[in-house]
Design a protein around this motif. Sequence first.
Motif, PDB file in Angstrom:
ATOM      1  N   ASP A 165       0.812  -1.214   0.000  1.00  0.00           N
ATOM      2  CA  ASP A 165       0.000   0.000   0.000  1.00  0.00           C
ATOM      3  C   ASP A 165       0.848   1.267   0.000  1.00  0.00           C
ATOM      4  OD1 ASP A 165      -2.262  -1.471   0.048  1.00  0.00           O
ATOM      5  OD2 ASP A 165      -2.686  -1.242   2.183  1.00  0.00           O
ATOM      6  N   TYR A 217      -4.714   0.723  10.569  1.00  0.00           N
ATOM      7  CA  TYR A 217      -3.769   0.867   9.451  1.00  0.00           C
ATOM      8  C   TYR A 217      -2.760   1.893   9.890  1.00  0.00           C
ATOM      9  CZ  TYR A 217      -7.390  -1.144   6.410  1.00  0.00           C
ATOM     10  OH  TYR A 217      -8.321  -1.943   5.821  1.00  0.00           O
ATOM     11  N   ALA A 259      -9.329   1.393  12.628  1.00  0.00           N
ATOM     12  CA  ALA A 259     -10.390   1.083  11.671  1.00  0.00           C
ATOM     13  C   ALA A 259     -11.399   0.131  12.294  1.00  0.00           C
ATOM     14  CB  ALA A 259      -9.803   0.488  10.404  1.00  0.00           C
ATOM     15  N   ARG A 263     -22.278   2.456   6.875  1.00  0.00           N
ATOM     16  CA  ARG A 263     -21.906   3.524   5.947  1.00  0.00           C
ATOM     17  C   ARG A 263     -20.493   3.289   5.431  1.00  0.00           C
ATOM     18  NH1 ARG A 263     -24.447   6.362  10.123  1.00  0.00           N
ATOM     19  NH2 ARG A 263     -26.562   6.954   9.506  1.00  0.00           N
ATOM     20  N   SER A 264     -20.171   4.019   4.411  1.00  0.00           N
ATOM     21  CA  SER A 264     -18.837   3.941   3.843  1.00  0.00           C
ATOM     22  C   SER A 264     -17.789   4.278   4.906  1.00  0.00           C
ATOM     23  CB  SER A 264     -18.751   4.928   2.679  1.00  0.00           C
ATOM     24  OG  SER A 264     -17.564   4.717   2.011  1.00  0.00           O
ATOM     25  N   GLY A 265     -16.756   3.487   4.975  1.00  0.00           N
ATOM     26  CA  GLY A 265     -15.690   3.738   5.949  1.00  0.00           C
ATOM     27  C   GLY A 265     -15.975   3.132   7.317  1.00  0.00           C
ATOM     28  N   ALA A 266     -17.048   2.373   7.442  1.00  0.00           N
ATOM     29  CA  ALA A 266     -17.412   1.811   8.743  1.00  0.00           C
ATOM     30  C   ALA A 266     -16.450   0.701   9.165  1.00  0.00           C
ATOM     31  CB  ALA A 266     -18.836   1.276   8.692  1.00  0.00           C
ATOM     32  N   GLY A 267     -15.774   0.084   8.205  1.00  0.00           N
ATOM     33  CA  GLY A 267     -14.804  -0.967   8.550  1.00  0.00           C
ATOM     34  C   GLY A 267     -15.201  -2.343   8.057  1.00  0.00           C
ATOM     35  N   LYS A 268     -16.165  -2.410   7.154  1.00  0.00           N
ATOM     36  CA  LYS A 268     -16.668  -3.711   6.684  1.00  0.00           C
ATOM     37  C   LYS A 268     -15.601  -4.488   5.938  1.00  0.00           C
ATOM     38  CE  LYS A 268     -19.864  -1.584   4.272  1.00  0.00           C
ATOM     39  NZ  LYS A 268     -19.614  -0.168   4.568  1.00  0.00           N
ATOM     40  N   THR A 269     -14.975  -3.839   4.951  1.00  0.00           N
ATOM     41  CA  THR A 269     -13.944  -4.520   4.165  1.00  0.00           C
ATOM     42  C   THR A 269     -12.770  -4.910   5.063  1.00  0.00           C
ATOM     43  OG1 THR A 269     -14.586  -3.225   2.256  1.00  0.00           O
ATOM     44  CG2 THR A 269     -12.457  -4.310   2.140  1.00  0.00           C
ATOM     45  N   THR A 270     -12.424  -4.000   5.969  1.00  0.00           N
ATOM     46  CA  THR A 270     -11.311  -4.281   6.876  1.00  0.00           C
ATOM     47  C   THR A 270     -11.588  -5.549   7.674  1.00  0.00           C
ATOM     48  OG1 THR A 270     -10.990  -1.899   7.047  1.00  0.00           O
ATOM     49  CG2 THR A 270      -9.876  -3.268   8.683  1.00  0.00           C
ATOM     50  N   TYR A 313      -4.606  -8.920   6.400  1.00  0.00           N
ATOM     51  CA  TYR A 313      -3.982  -8.142   7.465  1.00  0.00           C
ATOM     52  C   TYR A 313      -4.131  -8.958   8.742  1.00  0.00           C
ATOM     53  CZ  TYR A 313      -4.401  -4.173   4.243  1.00  0.00           C
ATOM     54  OH  TYR A 313      -4.305  -3.338   3.174  1.00  0.00           O
ATOM     55  N   HIS A 340     -24.401  -3.276  -0.076  1.00  0.00           N
ATOM     56  CA  HIS A 340     -24.920  -1.921   0.030  1.00  0.00           C
ATOM     57  C   HIS A 340     -26.401  -1.912  -0.293  1.00  0.00           C
ATOM     58  CE1 HIS A 340     -21.031   0.636   0.036  1.00  0.00           C
ATOM     59  NE2 HIS A 340     -21.254  -0.007   1.159  1.00  0.00           N
TER      60      HIS A 340
END
Length: 600
Positions: free
Chosen positions: A133, A369, A375, A394-401, A410, A553
């Motif tokens: 990254d 991160y 996150a 919402r976007s940035g909530a940490g779902k993908t993380t 990770y 979503h």
Amino acid sequence: MAKAAAPAPAAPASAAPPRAPEGRSRDVMMRMWRDWLSPHWKRLAVNLMLIGLVAGTTSAYPLIIKNALDAFETRDVQMISLAPWLVIAAVTAKSAALYAQRLQTNKILSEVDRNLQVAMYGALVRADLARLDREAPAATASRFTTDILVLHTACEKLITALIRDGLTVIGLLGALLWIDWELTLYALAALPAAAIPIGNIGRRLRRIARRSNEEAAVMAGRVAEGLGGIRLSKTYRLEGYLADKAGETFDSLRRLRVRAADQRARIDPFLEGLAGLGLAVIFWVIGTRIASGENSIGEFMAFVSSFLIAGQSLRGFGTLYAEIQQGAAAGERIFDVIDATPAISDRPGATALPRLQGELRFEDVSFHYGEGVPALAGVSLTIPAGAKVALVGRSGAGKTTLMNLIPRLYDVSGGRVAVDGHDVRDATLESLRGQVAVVGQDAVIFDDTIARNVGFGRPEASREEIEQALRDANAWDFVSALPEGIDTPCGERGLRFSGGERQRLTIARAMLKDAPILLLDEPTSALDAESEAKVRAALDRLAEGRTVVVIAHRLSTIRDADLIAAMDGGRIVETGRHDELLERGGLYADLHRLQFREGA
Ligand SMILES: Nc1ncnc2c1ncn2[C@@H]1O[C@H](COP(=O)(O)OP(=O)(O)OP(=O)(O)O)[C@@H](O)[C@H]1O
Ligand SMILES: [Mg+2]
């Protein structure tokens, strides 16, 4: 053309690239020798002999000249008739040796280049995402081209110039001392003093080289970024912005190159001056001697020609030093990649997981991160084997993380993630990742045939199994219509297929993998209704009998989920089934209302 006054798009990954602590050039070049060049020692030894031959024949020139001129004076007919033949023999031997030596050097060094590239690429594909990254891919790629080239040049000079010029200088010095040792010492008296300024220039050059290699990497990153987003850029009229931004790196690269050239340019005139001084001394001393009849013209000519050739080789040393400094700077950037040991790797004593049931547990998991706000914080969630769980927020909530922690893309910063009760960090990566299939938002297709792309799911799969997987993934209709069927090349990034088609190919891949845990990161959000219906049907079939974690979503797609976990700011704020959560009137109900109003 209107200059784009558009707001800057997301900041590029051109922040400071990873940097290794500055070692000594000698260490870098020693390592180069020890690890990469010395395995070729046999061919290098042959090379050395060839170089010796070149140096030897070069040193023979002045001796031939001296004898020929003496023979002219004494009218030695035998020697006079022999001289041209001696010259031809020396020239032929030198040319042949030179040619063979160049070929050899190139062969060895091309192999070294290749080996370094293999090692770098191997280290990169195994590297932690956190490391990758940090640098734009194109910037990293420049280490494979620019840095390899600079290092190659330095090694070539090292092998060729150091030994050839070194031997030549030694040979000629021997000749000079033999002809007149006293005069030689006079002429070379100033030489040792030259080491200091040349050393300073070398160190400056290394610093500049380091910065210019880094700048070249940034430049590669910007060029790739600009071209990668060119469709969007055109619609936003960002051409001016892109040109300006890339232009900055062209400019700073130019400035660094000018500075490097300036430093390099000082070496030659300096050594030239030194040689001139020596020559003046020779003229002065021999002039007086010839006038008094002590020396012959032949001696004078032999001495002067040896001195001039030796001067040239000595000058080569100066440039060589500069090249090595630059090569060391490039070598550091290469070893920096090769040396990176991934933090995410098998623990000592890691065990291979048995075939999993697919129970997933997050126990008080936190993650950040780098520095800054975490996150994820205090996430606990248990997903029974075979259940379908949806993560919303919402976007940035940490779902993908959160999802990325399952196959250990990770590692958690705190708490633990367990599959069937085994901490994922205690399992071998192979046995863990082998049991997790991922279908993401962007379908990753490589420039290879459909069969290969799908076959990555299970490398030993037969063609029939691949075809079956394509059928199950609703992809057979378009694949079978292709003239070459599953042997059709997909083109770069699979761009010859539509988004929905690419998505179904990746579903086929996951089908074939037949993993007990399936991770879906919004695989249908970018598709139109018809495409979505096909992909959705394929996904439903894929989900049968597996533990599924899906990030959605479009909330309409997760009504049937066994459990919905709503996330906000890195925490799970509520869990339950669709109806329960709607009734509760919390975050999920809010998100739902929002979408319903928008008519999603
Ligand atoms: N590679 C990264 N480096 C640094 N921060 C990151 C990185 N990826 C995500 N983040 C940050 O971590 C937080 C959680 O991101 P994450 O991608 O998990 O959100 P998300 O819920 O999947 O959002 P979305 O719905 O938009 O996909 C965000 O604040 C994001 O800015
Ligand atoms: Mg996401």
